[in-house]
Design an enzyme around this catalytic site. Structure first.
Site, PDB file in Angstrom:
ATOM      1  N   ASN A   1      -6.574   1.353  -0.430  1.00 24.46           N
ATOM      2  CA  ASN A   1      -5.851   1.399  -1.712  1.00 24.46           C
ATOM      3  C   ASN A   1      -6.514   0.515  -2.780  1.00 24.46           C
ATOM      4  O   ASN A   1      -5.892   0.200  -3.797  1.00 24.46           O
ATOM      5  CB  ASN A   1      -4.391   0.970  -1.572  1.00 24.46           C
ATOM      6  CG  ASN A   1      -3.442   2.123  -1.250  1.00 24.46           C
ATOM      7  OD1 ASN A   1      -2.246   1.915  -1.159  1.00 24.46           O
ATOM      8  ND2 ASN A   1      -3.941   3.314  -1.060  1.00 24.46           N
TER       9      ASN A   1
ATOM     10  N   THR B   1       0.822  -1.216   0.000  1.00 23.86           N
ATOM     11  CA  THR B   1       0.000   0.000   0.000  1.00 23.86           C
ATOM     12  C   THR B   1       0.853   1.261   0.000  1.00 23.86           C
ATOM     13  O   THR B   1       2.077   1.214   0.171  1.00 23.86           O
ATOM     14  CB  THR B   1      -0.910   0.045   1.248  1.00 23.86           C
ATOM     15  OG1 THR B   1      -0.069   0.227   2.401  1.00 23.86           O
ATOM     16  CG2 THR B   1      -1.715  -1.229   1.403  1.00 23.86           C
ATOM     17  N   CYS B   2       0.185   2.407  -0.148  1.00 25.19           N
ATOM     18  CA  CYS B   2       0.871   3.701  -0.168  1.00 25.19           C
ATOM     19  C   CYS B   2       1.090   4.254   1.233  1.00 25.19           C
ATOM     20  O   CYS B   2       1.440   5.421   1.380  1.00 25.19           O
ATOM     21  CB  CYS B   2       0.049   4.699  -0.971  1.00 25.19           C
ATOM     22  SG  CYS B   2      -0.184   4.181  -2.659  1.00 25.19           S
ATOM     23  N   ASP B   3       0.845   3.457   2.265  1.00 22.01           N
ATOM     24  CA  ASP B   3       0.996   3.947   3.636  1.00 22.01           C
ATOM     25  C   ASP B   3       2.395   3.648   4.153  1.00 22.01           C
ATOM     26  O   ASP B   3       2.863   2.517   4.057  1.00 22.01           O
ATOM     27  CB  ASP B   3      -0.050   3.282   4.531  1.00 22.01           C
ATOM     28  CG  ASP B   3      -0.162   3.971   5.867  1.00 22.01           C
ATOM     29  OD1 ASP B   3       0.875   4.088   6.564  1.00 22.01           O
ATOM     30  OD2 ASP B   3      -1.263   4.410   6.222  1.00 22.01           O
ATOM     31  N   GLY B   4       3.036   4.673   4.723  1.00 17.82           N
ATOM     32  CA  GLY B   4       4.396   4.506   5.239  1.00 17.82           C
ATOM     33  C   GLY B   4       4.482   3.565   6.415  1.00 17.82           C
ATOM     34  O   GLY B   4       5.558   3.050   6.734  1.00 17.82           O
TER      35      GLY B   4
END
Ligand SMILES: *Cc1c(COP(=O)(O)O)cnc(C)c1O
Length: 376
Positions: free
Chosen positions: A366, A323-326
């Site tokens: 996402n 996903t785009c989550d850090g």
């Protein structure tokens, strides 16, 4: 990996990520625990994996169930469990959930504070209630302390009050934390809670039950003690404190029953050596913290990972989700190594992911679909 799972993966090549779980292993684990603690009733902690195939197999084995919500109560009923075999074990329950469970015939409820006791007295009159005591969670890879549990003094007052309010003051419980790797935690907790049990009995309260919660470990990357060690330690401690006058004993295993029964197959999406001067490769899988691997939070639960290149030269890796989550990083500090030949498109297996994975998967973050599940 059980032979059944290996055959399924080879024959079907299911789309990834997916959980594949061998229900026969659930039965084996249930029987193993029953043999290790023959005097205890086993209340399976449904939250670990509420799949109907798991619940139905356990109903067939005469298991009891520990439910955390009215939905889990209903999963158990739908799987054929008798309501008297279900404990509503969450200390935090909506009034509407208490009422529905009580109406469905559930007679056993947990609490750990006065307001919850009053809710039970009003909405589940006459129910058997047990008070959860706060105990140390040292030795647990996934601790549950702080959020739950009454003090000894608080519990003593509440159990007396339970009887005065028309409830049946049935017993006491504790939970030493999940993936508990030391038998000492159970011994210490039993010592603490048994003293209160004896005090209350001497004060005329008709207590009958000691609930020792769950916590029994599954083998992940590191070895854990055999279940017999936990069984022996618990029986020794119980006998030391109660002699021949043992109360009814309850355990609430979740992870131990389903953890090593299943695995997640995932695809490598990308392997990136982000700094030419550092051999560390970042391996991105098609499953991560939001796809069900929530227990990698704080790198607490360290899953074993197998690849098609096992046996060949290895190098250090960080392992992250798609996903785009850090925050979607599983392992950065736990010194994971994977084969240098690993590349995008490879299928890898995260072993012993039968517990606390399917239920922790987010639904559409996402756009990723929730984890697919196969029960064999
Ligand atoms: C989560 C939970 C369990 C199960 O714990 P495991 O570590 O999976 O065995 C048992 N009892 C209670 C009250 C729980 O919250």
């Amino acid at each position: 990996m059980t032979p059944k799972i290996a055959r399924f993966l080879a024959q079907h090549q299911p789309a990834t990520p997916c959980l594949v779980l061998d229900v026969d292993r659930v039965e084996d684990n249930f029987r193993t625990l029953r043999d290790a603690l023959p005097l205890a009733r086993i209340y399976y902690a449904v939250k670990a994996n509420p799949a109907p195939q798991v619940l139905e197999r356990l109903v067939g084995l005469s298991s009891y169930f520990d439910a955390a919500s009215i939905e889990e109560v209903e999963f158990c009923l739908d799987a054929g469990a008798a309501p008297e075999r279900i404990s509503f074990g969450n200390t935090i329950k909506k009034v509407s959930a208490i009422r529905r469970a009580h109406a469905a015939g559930v007679t056993m409820f947990a609490f750990d504070c006065r307001e919850e006791l009053w809710k039970l007295a009003e909405h589940a009159p006459g129910a058997r209630v047990y008070c959860r005591i706060l105990v140390e969670n040292e030795g647990a890879d996934w601790p549950l302390s702080r959020k739950f549990g009454a003090t000894i003094e608080g519990a003593r007052e509440l159990m007396v009050e339970a009887g005065e309010r028309g409830l049946d003051p049935y017993g006491l419980s504790f939970h030493v934390g999940s993936q508990q790797t030391t038998t000492r935690a159970y011994e210490a907790a039993i010592g603490k809670v048994a003293m209160l049990f004896t005090d209350l009995t001497e004060a005329g309260i008709n207590l009958r039950m000691m609930n020792m919660g769950g916590g029994f470990p599954t083998r992940y990357r590191d070895d854990v003690p055999e279940i017999d060690r936990f069984g022996n330690a618990i029986m020794m401690a119980m006998t030391e404190h109660f002699g021949n006058n043992l109360p009814e004993m309850v355990v609430e295993p979740g992870r131990f029953i389903v953890g090593d029964a299943g695995l997640v197959q995932a695809e490598v999406v990308l392997v990136s050596q982000r700094n030419r001067n550092n051999p560390l490769r970042w391996v991105y899988l098609d499953i991560g913290r939001f796809g069900g691997l929530a227990e990698t939070e704080g790198e607490s639960i360290k899953y074993r990972i197998t690849t098609p290149h096992d046996g060949r030269k290895m190098g250090p890796v960080a392992i992250a989700g798609p996903t785009c989550d850090g925050a979607d990083i599983m392992y950065e500090k736990s010194n994971y190594h994977l084969p240098l030949a690993l590349t995008s498109g490879d299928r890898v297996e995260l072993l012993s992911t039968g517990a606390y994975v399917t239920t922790y998967a987010s639904t559409r973050f996402n756009g990723f679909a929730p984890l697919a599940e196969y029960y064999l």
